[in-house]
Design an enzyme around this catalytic site. Sequence first.
Site, PDB file in Angstrom:
ATOM      1  N   CYS A   1       0.889  -1.175   0.000  1.00 27.89           N
ATOM      2  CA  CYS A   1       0.000   0.000   0.000  1.00 27.89           C
ATOM      3  C   CYS A   1       0.918   1.214   0.000  1.00 27.89           C
ATOM      4  CB  CYS A   1      -0.913   0.003   1.215  1.00 27.89           C
ATOM      5  SG  CYS A   1      -1.820  -1.547   1.474  1.00 27.89           S
ATOM      6  N   ALA A   2       1.507   1.495  -1.156  1.00 22.78           N
ATOM      7  CA  ALA A   2       2.753   2.256  -1.186  1.00 22.78           C
ATOM      8  C   ALA A   2       2.638   3.772  -1.227  1.00 22.78           C
ATOM      9  CB  ALA A   2       3.594   1.795  -2.387  1.00 22.78           C
ATOM     10  N   ALA A   3       1.563   4.327  -1.778  1.00 21.53           N
ATOM     11  CA  ALA A   3       1.505   5.784  -1.958  1.00 21.53           C
ATOM     12  C   ALA A   3       1.547   6.500  -0.594  1.00 21.53           C
ATOM     13  CB  ALA A   3       0.236   6.168  -2.703  1.00 21.53           C
ATOM     14  N   PRO A   4       2.173   7.673  -0.562  1.00 23.08           N
ATOM     15  CA  PRO A   4       2.794   8.412  -1.673  1.00 23.08           C
ATOM     16  C   PRO A   4       4.232   8.016  -1.993  1.00 23.08           C
ATOM     17  CG  PRO A   4       2.885   9.737   0.303  1.00 23.08           C
ATOM     18  CD  PRO A   4       2.137   8.485   0.683  1.00 23.08           C
TER      19      PRO A   4
ATOM     20  N   GLY B   1       6.908   7.350   0.406  1.00 24.43           N
ATOM     21  CA  GLY B   1       7.981   7.646   1.348  1.00 24.43           C
ATOM     22  C   GLY B   1       8.677   6.405   1.877  1.00 24.43           C
ATOM     23  N   LYS B   2       7.903   5.414   2.289  1.00 29.61           N
ATOM     24  CA  LYS B   2       8.502   4.196   2.826  1.00 29.61           C
ATOM     25  C   LYS B   2       9.137   3.375   1.702  1.00 29.61           C
ATOM     26  CE  LYS B   2       5.312   3.965   6.749  1.00 29.61           C
ATOM     27  NZ  LYS B   2       4.427   5.091   6.359  1.00 29.61           N
TER      28      LYS B   2
ATOM     29  N   ASP C   1       1.736  -1.577   5.007  1.00 31.04           N
ATOM     30  CA  ASP C   1       1.353  -0.314   5.654  1.00 31.04           C
ATOM     31  C   ASP C   1      -0.111  -0.079   5.292  1.00 31.04           C
ATOM     32  OD1 ASP C   1       1.228   2.146   6.816  1.00 31.04           O
ATOM     33  OD2 ASP C   1       2.506   3.164   5.371  1.00 31.04           O
TER      34      ASP C   1
ATOM     35  N   CYS D   1      -0.946   3.723  11.121  1.00 25.84           N
ATOM     36  CA  CYS D   1      -0.775   5.007  11.812  1.00 25.84           C
ATOM     37  C   CYS D   1      -1.973   5.203  12.726  1.00 25.84           C
ATOM     38  CB  CYS D   1      -0.604   6.168  10.832  1.00 25.84           C
ATOM     39  SG  CYS D   1      -1.920   6.331   9.597  1.00 25.84           S
TER      40      CYS D   1
END
Length: 410
Positions: free
Chosen positions: A238-241, A243-244, A305, A358
């Site tokens: 779940c990659a956007a935007p 950063g990770k 994430d 988060c």
Amino acid sequence: MVAAVIDGGNLTDAFERLLARHPGWPDATRGAIRDLAWTTLREYGRGDAVLAHLVHSPPPVDIRALLLVALQRLWQKPEQAHTVVDQAVEAAVALMPGLKGMVNGVLRTALRQQGQWQTWIEADPAARHACPPWWLARVQATHPQDWQAVLEAGRQRPPMALRVNPRRSTVADVQAELEAAGASARVLENGALLLAQPRAVARLPGYAEGRVSVQDAGAQWAAQLLQAEAGMRVLDACAAPGGKTAHVLERADVDLLALELDPLRAGRIGRNLARLGLAATVKVADCRRLDSWWDGRPFERILADVPCSASGVVRRHPDIKWLRRDTDIAGFAAQQAEILDALWRTLAPGGTMLYVTCSVFDQENAGQIARFCARHTDAERLPIDGRTELQLLPNAEHDGFYFARLRKAP
């Protein structure tokens, strides 16, 4: 923007629509408007409690939003009371001319009774902590020792932290560049640089050149806990935007697949990687539908994430507290369980999945992982600094995050 949230809209979307209508606004104007709207919504429960004592019936949404913003400004800048009231009345003329007298009267009454504001707020626990009653109850239940600190953090301006790209610079060099530019920063335990004062991205030395990125210090634990090594096949589900994703690639030469459900958000991943001089395969897909993206080759590391309530980042997204409902948390938990079950099938034996939210709510965090391990007997929980999990609560250094490391039996 405040009116848009009262009507059930997203704050960030409303802000972007406003900027699109006023492309010529300078950065200072954009920043001032954003700060006032975000602060008003961080304190929304308090402002609404005061407003309830000043009006006999709910005003139209636009006027209610105007009054809330004006009350917040009067709270912040009491020495500017005359100017604030005059500007609010002018705004009322533009919005609803027939209600300018009401706006003037309400705000002048508010000034005369300003000594009562705190009493009105303290009478209602939800108003005192600037959150809906269900939110207050859930935080208290999950963090009985720390609930007040969690809620107070949600009312504060968030810190600003930087991540250094080790392929292009060092923490010491970036810290020296910042000091030379008049921006003091200190190094945290995980190597994040915490700025003493937030600064516009355009004024960050090294940002355009890909030496630094803006990323919350708590979020910077993810790539380190994933422990991806050179040559590994890695999935950021779940990659956007991005950063990770970028942080993982900055730390090791891995074969990384980044998935994102939203095409617009997926585009941001590519732009972020290009600025940093990094490369990954980016696909638009629902990570739960393996047949739409997985080629059958297992991953040695998976970063999950997952979508969540975002209860650990409400100071950055203050509309969340007012748009969410208590029943939404079970919906997020169900979606997270689906994601975990699907991704587990793609993890290589002996591989590691890092689960990240988060959130500060147990149903999405420790409870979620306990249920997952009960369903999957081949899942082993790997310790994080001697603990079974890592729950970061929001404070002056970082936002709220939850991390759990799961190893698949060989």
